[in-house]
Structure formats: C-alpha cells, structure tokens
Design an enzyme around this catalytic site. Structure first.
Site, short mmCIF file in Angstrom:
data_model
loop_
_atom_site.label_atom_id
_atom_site.label_comp_id
_atom_site.label_asym_id
_atom_site.label_seq_id
_atom_site.Cartn_x
_atom_site.Cartn_y
_atom_site.Cartn_z
N GLY A 22 44.48 40.55 40.38
CA GLY A 22 45.45 41.60 40.67
C GLY A 22 45.38 42.70 39.61
N CYS A 23 45.89 43.87 39.97
CA CYS A 23 45.80 45.01 39.06
C CYS A 23 46.67 44.79 37.82
CB CYS A 23 46.18 46.30 39.78
SG CYS A 23 47.73 46.22 40.70
N TYR A 24 47.92 44.37 38.02
CA TYR A 24 48.79 44.08 36.88
C TYR A 24 48.20 42.96 36.03
CZ TYR A 24 52.89 46.71 38.64
OH TYR A 24 53.78 47.67 39.06
#
Lengths: 228, 228, 228, 228
Positions: B22-24
């Site tokens: 995921g980006c986070y």
C-alpha cells in the site's frame, strides 16, 4: 495575560496587557487542556499540526510562492517552533489547575506542516491514557462526554462527533475538537481545528478585546463558516 | 511475497505471487524499518500520514468532490486503516531481522489525513529512542549516517538533509527519508515521502515486475520528479 | 419576472414569480447591459467566462472529482450553454430600453470554462465599439465614468479601477465591473466578477426576496469578501 | 529565426540564432495559424488566454504568493502583453504564406488571465469565418479535417475531438488544438493548450536545439503527460 478566553476569561477582563495566543498554540491547547486538567493522559505528548499558507504571513518567500506551495506538503521548524513554549506553559498550567502534580516537565514534540491551502489549522494530538486511577478504562464516548461538559457554554469551542474538517471553520471563530481513544494502543487522540486567521488570530483578538472592554465576548464574531 | 524490493529483493525474484505494498505502508515502512532493524527505537510508534486525494481512488464520493476536498484537511479511518496490519507486520519483521526480540506486539497508531492536492504522501513518524544500549545517545547526524549506510545502493530511496517535500517526488519512483532526533524529548522523528501513484502504486509494481522477470530493477522507472 | 434587481427592481416588488438569474448570466449582463443601454457597442459580442467548480453543483461527476479538476482548465458546453438564452434576452432588452433598435439579433458567443477553484466567476466580455455617433471616440476613463453613473447607488455593483479578482468577491454579494477600451482595436472589454454562490445564486435570491417582501434590499447580505 | 518548428523547421536547422517563442504565443499561433493560412477567417481576432502561475516566473511578487493566487482568477496586462507583437507577426505571416493578402493589419485583442494552478496554458481564440469564397459554409467536421491535414506528421501538435484540458499536456511537449464552428454566429473558435514550461518553454527550446544540431526533433522530449 495569556489571552485564551476559554481558560482565563475572568482575568483577561481586568488585565493591563493581553497576549493573543498563536494559531498553532490555540488549536493544541484547546484540544489537550481538558485531558490534562482532568488527569486523563500522561505528560508525554505529540502534536502533529497542519497549517494553510496564510499562517506564514504575507511576506514574500520562495516557500510561499504559489508554484512551490501548491501540490506540496512538508514539515518545518523541526528543531523547535516559536509556539512550542506557550503550548508547554499552558498545558502544564492546565494539569496543575486540575490538581495534577507535574512530576516531570511536559515531554512535548510539536511538528508543524505546511498544507496547500490558504486557511485552516488541524492539530492531531497523541498522548498515552493514564493507566493509573479511575480514568484508566474510559471509552471514547465517556471521554467525549467529559469534553462536552468541560466546554459547556463555550461559544467558540464545539466537541464534534466525527473527525473535523478545517473547511467547517472557514471564516468563523470556531474551534472544533474531536477526542477518540485508539483502543489498540490505549492512546488518546485529540483532533482540533480552526481558521488560523480568525480563532487563530484576528477573531481571537476581538474576543479578547470584547472581554477587556466589558462587551459580550461574541460581539462581532462570525460563528458560521463559509461553506464550501 | 510482500513486494517491497528494498527489503525482499532476492525473494521477490523467485516468487509465485507478489503483493504490491500500500502507498501509506510503503512510506511508513521505508521510514521506520531501519530504526527498528538497528534497534534504535522502542516498539511504541505513531505514524501521522498525509495523502493527496488520488490515494482515495477514482471512485466518485462526496469527500473527493473538488469543492469538498479543496481548502480542507481532515483525518479519517481513525478506528483502523486497512494499511495498518501490513505496517505492523513489516515493522515487527524488521526488528526481528535485526536481531531484536519483539517483547510485546508493536504498539502502532496510524492516522491518515486527506490533503488538498492530487498526488503525494508524507508520513511523519514518531518513536522513543531506545534508552538502553549502545545507541542511547546518538545524534541526528549519527542516525542519518546509519540510515545512509542502511540504504546504500538503493536506487529509489534517498536520505535527505532537510525535511522533504512531496513535490520533490512528483511523478518519480523515489522515496525520500529524513530522520531527526527531537533533542528535547529524545524522540526519533522520521519523515518520509513519495508519490502515491508511483512508488506508492504503479511504479513499485513495475519495480517488482522487473525483479520478477529478471530485468534491471530500475527499467522504465522515472527517477526524476516533475518540478514544479 | 427576471430577478435582476439592478434592472427590474421596481417590477420585482410586485411580481407573482421571480426567476433567479444564472450565475454566468448575472456576470455577463451586469457587465454588458450598460454598454448596450448607452449604445456604446454593436450587437456582436463574445463572452469568455471562467467559473469555479461549485458552479457545477454538488452532484458527483468525474469532471468534478478533485484529481480531475485540480491543476486543470478546460472549456465546456461549446455547442450552447443553458445560460446563453437569458443572456441574449437581457442584453437585447437593455439595448431596447436604451432606445437602440435591434437591427439584427444579438450575435453572442458564450464559452464557459472550468477553473481549479471552489467559488468565483469571471466574465471577460469583448465587443466592438460603435463607430457611428457621439460615442465613437470615447476613452476608457470616459466609459468608466458612464458606468459609474449608470450604477450609481447600486449596493452590490461596483466599478473598479483595475482588473478585478474573483477573490475580492469571495463570500460577498458584490459584482465588480471593469470596462476598458482596447485602443489598438477599438474594442470595448468589460471584465466582471462575482461569487457564483452568492451574487450568482443564494445571495441574489435573498436580494430578490427582500425586494419581494418590501424589506431593505441589502438585508442579511454580506457586502465584504473574506480575504484571503 | 523564430523558433517555431511547426512553421520554420527547415530554416531553423541552418539558423545562427533561434528565438524560443513565448508560451502564450505558441498556444495562440499553433491554434490560429492554420485558419489564417487556409483563408478560413478574417483578420479580426480575439485571444482569451489562461495560464498557470509558473508562467509568471519564479520571482517573488505579491500576486504569485500562494494566498493571493489560490482561489482566484483575474485578467492582467490589459494594455498590451509582450507576447502580442510576436502573435501578430506570426499570424500575419501565416496568412501571407497561405497566399492571403493582408488588406489591413491584424486586429488582435489578447487578454491573459492568471489561473490558480502551477502549469498549463489554454488559449480560447475567436474569429469570424470568412463569408466570401469557397470556405464560407464549412462545418466543424470539415474544418477539423483541414486542421488534421495541416498538422499531419507533426509529433507535438494534435487535433483533438473534444475540448482539451491543460491537464492532458502536463509535463509533455504536446500542444492540443480543437477547432469548432459556433453555428449561431458563424464564428470559428479554436481552443489550444499546452504545458507552458515544456512546449511553452524548455521543451520547445530542446526541440529547436535538436533541429539546430541535426538531431531527431523529438529527442529527449516527453510525449506523454503525467496524469492525473
């Protein structure tokens, strides 16, 4: 006199000098003072704050040039922002006023960030819930009820039931406060937001002036945000 | 296989399935994994993350309508974001890989915020420096040197010497990492940022595919941001 | 009754039904009606209008998704916008009311554009100065004086002395109008702007309601913009 | 030598000096030159142009301060922008090159506007269709076909079939051109857009340098926009 009506209303009225609080400080103190006054949290605190560009003033710097600030987020003043001392002073005062001894100086980390918007401050505050004493197992709902009670009658502080948006305060003198327990970690999170040019600056100054001159504290102050 | 080349490069090459992080999670893990792997910090962690609106996808919701998202900052997913489990898993794995026993589960609080911009994630991470052992009195410069060494040779992670701006990664596959000691509180702050649609999504997927098919890991990946 | 107080104030008061003008139409009509009423320009008109995204309403469309509308400008409704008929009707009426026969239907091109902002409309209007008659050699200063005289006493229309900014009207019920002669081409340019949600919508509706119910026309209407 | 490859490709190759066109001028000329070269329109032209803030350069001015430029649209340089002379020169040259005598100097009005975005220029151009001659009754589709033919083989100019968005050119060296007939008024509208920092500046300079040094004209130039 520190000009935060929500804490020093009575003493502001007779003061010779009133210092208008900083914008970041107002958001942080209104968010955390209740928890410290009520002994809900320890003295280990993190304040991650996000501000619109108007908080940097009207002076011309490369960092506030449109093409630099647009589509960008960054942290700044990591070795200490000038609002930190007043935050520490007032949060310690809140703890003491609530009858909670300051066993060690408040251990506060404050990191301001610049957001690509004109107005608005959002402070996301993190603290460990006090694991000793009566309050150790409070739920979000119970803490929210304590906050509502703490700020009962305040014209410019509202406890909200979902994470607040800075846009909800645009142009108004409101500070919105949202406490929530992170049940995984037993941390208390408090999110507070306001318009840095109103409750964080000129609006709060009018609030103080109203109090100083014996006028109704809300005189001339906008209570409703311009939306959207 | 968890597709973070910076940690599992060798194993990705032979994997049957690779899950793109995921980006986070990418921002948080790349920022904090070195500190945990080197035993610099305790297992009490706060991640305050800020994302552009494209992180919410292309679906139509009121919250991503221009007039709602513009000039606004807010926190969301306060009762738990879907990226939190992978963050915890990978940070605990980093500690273990560094030879540091996990005496208690990682105590991580993760609060994502929506920013009025299209692209970019900035994660501001807070952790207590380990007060036992050889590392207890490290300075910012020493920790930065350890980070530089940790990521030596990485094509897409750079340790920067001032607080990074998301705009510096716009359109590139870079992750910028900035560790700093808060000397007042002996906390370690790590700020990391990336373009959520590149290193946080499609770029990282290409990086994994390159590795999977035996190509040079940097093939087809933009290293330079579009600025401003 | 067409609810533009600046033109039909007296008749609105007794009307059974009042239609609130469109946001684009208000800007265009308030900008061009004086020139037509005073016979300054011919019936060949171009209106290039720029609007913030709130003009598109609150419905969810891909075009109003933050990531699409941000950092973007585009024209739309090129085969005819629904505000064009009321613009034509009212500009022809202004010419007739000024005693200028409509020898051919108004030849008006209207192109609306979407801007990456929440509120505000700016209409840039172009028309050939009438080369016959007494007005053929008027200067910018003389035309400005005629506009000032035309709108004398209007609470919500102001003739400004430099190109107006939509931000100057943010949250207010003002329409700012700026006429200027393009001396190279003897064209008249009129730039007008307003807040599409106030003078272009709800504010104007209140203005009409005030008039309808015999209240002071300015009752409850903000005259000052929120700046910045 | 005026460095617009799309018009002077051959002569640039041997030139001693090449002047890189202005950003506004590039958009306007690429949009209108075909119509003038083919005798489709008269010499009465209006160019309403919209630019992102980077067009104003990196110098610090109040007008480019984030808080002033954000949520704002305004026109500027109404008494004459420095790009106007090169627009007039090149549009007249296009008409002459097409065999159309310049009976009177081009009557061009050019109004630039500042938009709240970093990059991008959109020029909305208005001209009367020539009512004499073979072309007097052309439809949008026929004019689009003529434009497609005119720019056949051009690597950096594309005729599009719906109103173009500046975002479609973000970071690329493309200029998108959209001609359409306003059937009510028999005016030709041409909308063209580009990234003012690429095709409007550095990209075009590279294109010229490629040509000057005998390299392939597209060398090193991005053809695809970063989206969104």
């Amino acid at each position: 006199m520190y000009g935060l009506c929500e804490r020093y209303r009575e003493r502001i009225q007779g003061a010779a000098l009133v210092a208008n609080p900083g914008c970041y400080a107002t958001a942080a103190i209104l968010g955390l003072a209740p928890a410290l006054a009520m002994g809900l949290i320890t003295l280990d605190i993190i304040i991650d704050a996000k501000s619109g560009v108007s908080g940097a003033g009207r002076g011309l710097t490369l960092g506030t040039h449109y093409t630099e600030a647009n589509e960008d987020v960054s942290a700044y003043s990591l070795s200490g922002h000038r609002h930190l001392p007043e935050i520490v002073q007032e949060l310690e005062a809140a703890a003491r006023a609530g009858g909670h001894p300051i066993e060690h100086p408040l251990r506060a980390t404050f990191v301001p960030h610049l957001m690509p918007m004109t107005r608005g401050i959002l402070a996301t505050c993190y603290a460990d819930l006090n694991q000793q004493g009566a309050h150790s197992s409070l739920t979000t709902e119970e803490i929210r009820a304590l906050y509502v009670q703490y700020y009962a009658g305040e014209p410019f502080v509202h406890i909200v039931e979902q994470p607040p948006h800075t846009k909800w305060t645009y142009g108004s003198n409101q500070c919105l406060v949202y406490p929530i327990v992170d049940t995984r970690t037993r941390r208390l999170l408090v999110i507070s937001c306001l318009d840095n040019l109103v409750k964080g600056a000129a609006g709060q100054a009018v609030q103080n002036a109203n109090r100083l001159y014996g006028l109704a504290e809300t005189t001339g102050l906008p209570a409703v945000a311009l939306y959207p």
